[in-house]
Write a protein that holds these residues in place. Sequence first.
Motif, PDB file in Angstrom:
ATOM      1  N   ASN A   1       1.074  -0.988   0.071  1.00  0.00           N
ATOM      2  CA  ASN A   1      -0.121   0.021   0.092  1.00  0.00           C
ATOM      3  C   ASN A   1       0.737   1.223   0.018  1.00  0.00           C
ATOM      4  N   LYS A   2       0.641   2.036  -0.812  1.00  0.00           N
ATOM      5  CA  LYS A   2       1.411   3.455  -0.928  1.00  0.00           C
ATOM      6  C   LYS A   2       1.405   3.916   0.363  1.00  0.00           C
ATOM      7  N   ASP A   3       0.287   4.224   1.202  1.00  0.00           N
ATOM      8  CA  ASP A   3       0.211   4.713   2.163  1.00  0.00           C
ATOM      9  C   ASP A   3       0.168   3.746   3.292  1.00  0.00           C
ATOM     10  N   SER A   4       1.077   3.875   4.368  1.00  0.00           N
ATOM     11  CA  SER A   4       1.558   3.034   5.211  1.00  0.00           C
ATOM     12  C   SER A   4       0.247   3.047   6.358  1.00  0.00           C
ATOM     13  N   SER A   5      -0.347   4.004   6.421  1.00  0.00           N
ATOM     14  CA  SER A   5      -1.264   4.249   7.323  1.00  0.00           C
ATOM     15  C   SER A   5      -2.633   3.160   7.094  1.00  0.00           C
ATOM     16  N   ALA A   6      -2.412   2.572   5.804  1.00  0.00           N
ATOM     17  CA  ALA A   6      -3.548   1.675   5.647  1.00  0.00           C
ATOM     18  C   ALA A   6      -3.679   0.385   6.729  1.00  0.00           C
ATOM     19  N   PHE A   7      -2.158   0.151   7.084  1.00  0.00           N
ATOM     20  CA  PHE A   7      -1.989  -1.105   8.038  1.00  0.00           C
ATOM     21  C   PHE A   7      -2.659  -0.746   9.367  1.00  0.00           C
TER      22      PHE A   7
ATOM     23  N   GLY B   1     -13.732  -6.363   8.924  1.00  0.00           N
ATOM     24  CA  GLY B   1     -13.824  -5.806   7.681  1.00  0.00           C
ATOM     25  C   GLY B   1     -12.612  -5.592   6.962  1.00  0.00           C
ATOM     26  N   MET B   2     -11.319  -5.993   7.608  1.00  0.00           N
ATOM     27  CA  MET B   2     -10.171  -5.661   6.962  1.00  0.00           C
ATOM     28  C   MET B   2      -9.599  -7.063   6.501  1.00  0.00           C
ATOM     29  N   ASN B   3      -8.522  -6.986   5.430  1.00  0.00           N
ATOM     30  CA  ASN B   3      -7.948  -8.316   4.971  1.00  0.00           C
ATOM     31  C   ASN B   3      -6.350  -7.746   4.791  1.00  0.00           C
ATOM     32  N   LEU B   4      -5.607  -8.892   5.116  1.00  0.00           N
ATOM     33  CA  LEU B   4      -4.178  -8.826   4.551  1.00  0.00           C
ATOM     34  C   LEU B   4      -4.067  -9.666   3.313  1.00  0.00           C
ATOM     35  N   ILE B   5      -3.614  -9.054   2.212  1.00  0.00           N
ATOM     36  CA  ILE B   5      -3.507  -9.787   0.901  1.00  0.00           C
ATOM     37  C   ILE B   5      -1.878  -9.960   0.791  1.00  0.00           C
TER      38      ILE B   5
ATOM     39  N   GLN C   1      -0.650  -6.306   0.884  1.00  0.00           N
ATOM     40  CA  GLN C   1      -1.617  -5.124   1.109  1.00  0.00           C
ATOM     41  C   GLN C   1      -2.614  -5.358   2.168  1.00  0.00           C
ATOM     42  N   ALA C   2      -3.101  -4.246   2.851  1.00  0.00           N
ATOM     43  CA  ALA C   2      -3.733  -4.078   3.929  1.00  0.00           C
ATOM     44  C   ALA C   2      -5.280  -3.552   3.304  1.00  0.00           C
ATOM     45  N   LEU C   3      -6.446  -4.153   3.329  1.00  0.00           N
ATOM     46  CA  LEU C   3      -7.446  -3.704   2.283  1.00  0.00           C
ATOM     47  C   LEU C   3      -8.767  -3.873   3.017  1.00  0.00           C
ATOM     48  N   LYS C   4      -9.545  -3.012   2.874  1.00  0.00           N
ATOM     49  CA  LYS C   4     -11.030  -3.355   3.344  1.00  0.00           C
ATOM     50  C   LYS C   4     -11.787  -4.563   2.536  1.00  0.00           C
ATOM     51  N   ASP C   5     -12.651  -4.931   3.014  1.00  0.00           N
ATOM     52  CA  ASP C   5     -13.386  -6.084   2.120  1.00  0.00           C
ATOM     53  C   ASP C   5     -13.855  -5.166   0.881  1.00  0.00           C
ATOM     54  N   GLU C   6     -14.323  -4.041   0.685  1.00  0.00           N
ATOM     55  CA  GLU C   6     -14.735  -3.547  -0.527  1.00  0.00           C
ATOM     56  C   GLU C   6     -13.525  -2.897  -1.226  1.00  0.00           C
ATOM     57  N   GLU C   7     -12.236  -2.689  -0.827  1.00  0.00           N
ATOM     58  CA  GLU C   7     -11.340  -2.460  -1.485  1.00  0.00           C
ATOM     59  C   GLU C   7     -10.458  -3.605  -2.164  1.00  0.00           C
ATOM     60  N   LEU C   8     -10.926  -5.046  -2.019  1.00  0.00           N
ATOM     61  CA  LEU C   8     -10.353  -6.026  -2.514  1.00  0.00           C
ATOM     62  C   LEU C   8     -10.179  -5.927  -4.201  1.00  0.00           C
ATOM     63  N   GLU C   9     -11.239  -5.331  -4.434  1.00  0.00           N
ATOM     64  CA  GLU C   9     -11.239  -5.431  -6.062  1.00  0.00           C
ATOM     65  C   GLU C   9     -10.452  -4.493  -6.677  1.00  0.00           C
ATOM     66  N   HIS C  10      -9.611  -3.762  -5.722  1.00  0.00           N
ATOM     67  CA  HIS C  10      -8.438  -2.949  -6.326  1.00  0.00           C
ATOM     68  C   HIS C  10      -7.374  -3.441  -6.298  1.00  0.00           C
ATOM     69  N   SER C  11      -7.191  -4.466  -5.666  1.00  0.00           N
ATOM     70  CA  SER C  11      -5.852  -5.270  -5.618  1.00  0.00           C
ATOM     71  C   SER C  11      -5.972  -6.485  -7.063  1.00  0.00           C
ATOM     72  N   TYR C  12      -5.055  -6.131  -7.951  1.00  0.00           N
ATOM     73  CA  TYR C  12      -4.805  -6.879  -9.128  1.00  0.00           C
ATOM     74  C   TYR C  12      -4.639  -8.281  -8.924  1.00  0.00           C
TER      75      TYR C  12
END
Length: 280
Positions: free
Chosen positions: A42-48, A73-77, A122-133
């Motif tokens: 993640n470009k922004d470390s605060s995502a974690f 609601g979070m995920n670690l990919i 990547q640390a991503l919310k459920d709804e952000e998962l689709e942004h992960s290639y």
Amino acid sequence: MSIELPEAYILAQQMNRELRGKEIVNFNLQNHEKLQRLGFINKDSSAFNRLRGGRIESVVSRGNVIRVKLDNGMNLILAPEYGGKILYSTENGSIPDKFHLSVNFTDNSRLTVTLSGMGIIQALKDEELEHSYVYKRDFSSTISPIDDAEFTFERFSKELVSRNVNIKTVLVGKDAVLVGLSNSAFQDILYHAEIHPKRKASDLNVSERHALHDAIKLVIQERIKLGGKTQFMDLYGKQGTYTAAMGPNVKDETCKTCGVKVEKLSLGGGQTYFCPKCQK
Ligand SMILES: [Zn+2]
């Protein structure tokens, strides 16, 4: 050290057993700036920060990608596809000197992730998962060869027959009909199926299509059973014992089945080793 489908599966199974129910208290990122610029983290470390307080609900893999799902609601990919280590350590256990991400749990155990090639943390919310290639690519409708319900001979055979292209295009890469197979798996699969790497998918007869289907299952199952490839390290630092049947490791050697010298050819941007006698 690349972590492909069998190795991702081994890690996800181990992580699911070991980490489920654990609560994340904090995290550390180290030497991550370059990887963030490359888009691997993640470009922004605060995502974690959003991982904090989350409890691990489940860990699953699909293709080369591991999804650690938290109850907030979070995920670690995680996808160290071109090299990396994912290691677990207990309160008193040692952790590697170098890592990119350490996730620390309330019981003082830790999960460390290190990338040594292209890969994803990547640390991503459920709804952000689709942004992960990588998530989108592997947690997709493409057949997973490890799932018997999806990877039926009928379905696979239909895909092969409809593709007037080289088998490698059908098995490996972005146009593949299966997720998670690499060039290295491809060489072993074709060797076991006794099929020449230059063949076209649509030209295979029914017994060759069966042989290919069986060989894919065999290679994946063997790699899992033997703890992954020899360069791979599992969650506990244990090295895998699966050696490739065909590949650069048998360069200048003879085929174990027939004794003819192994040959190689360039195919789809990579070297492919094969036995010119056994593989027709
Ligand atoms: Zn041979």
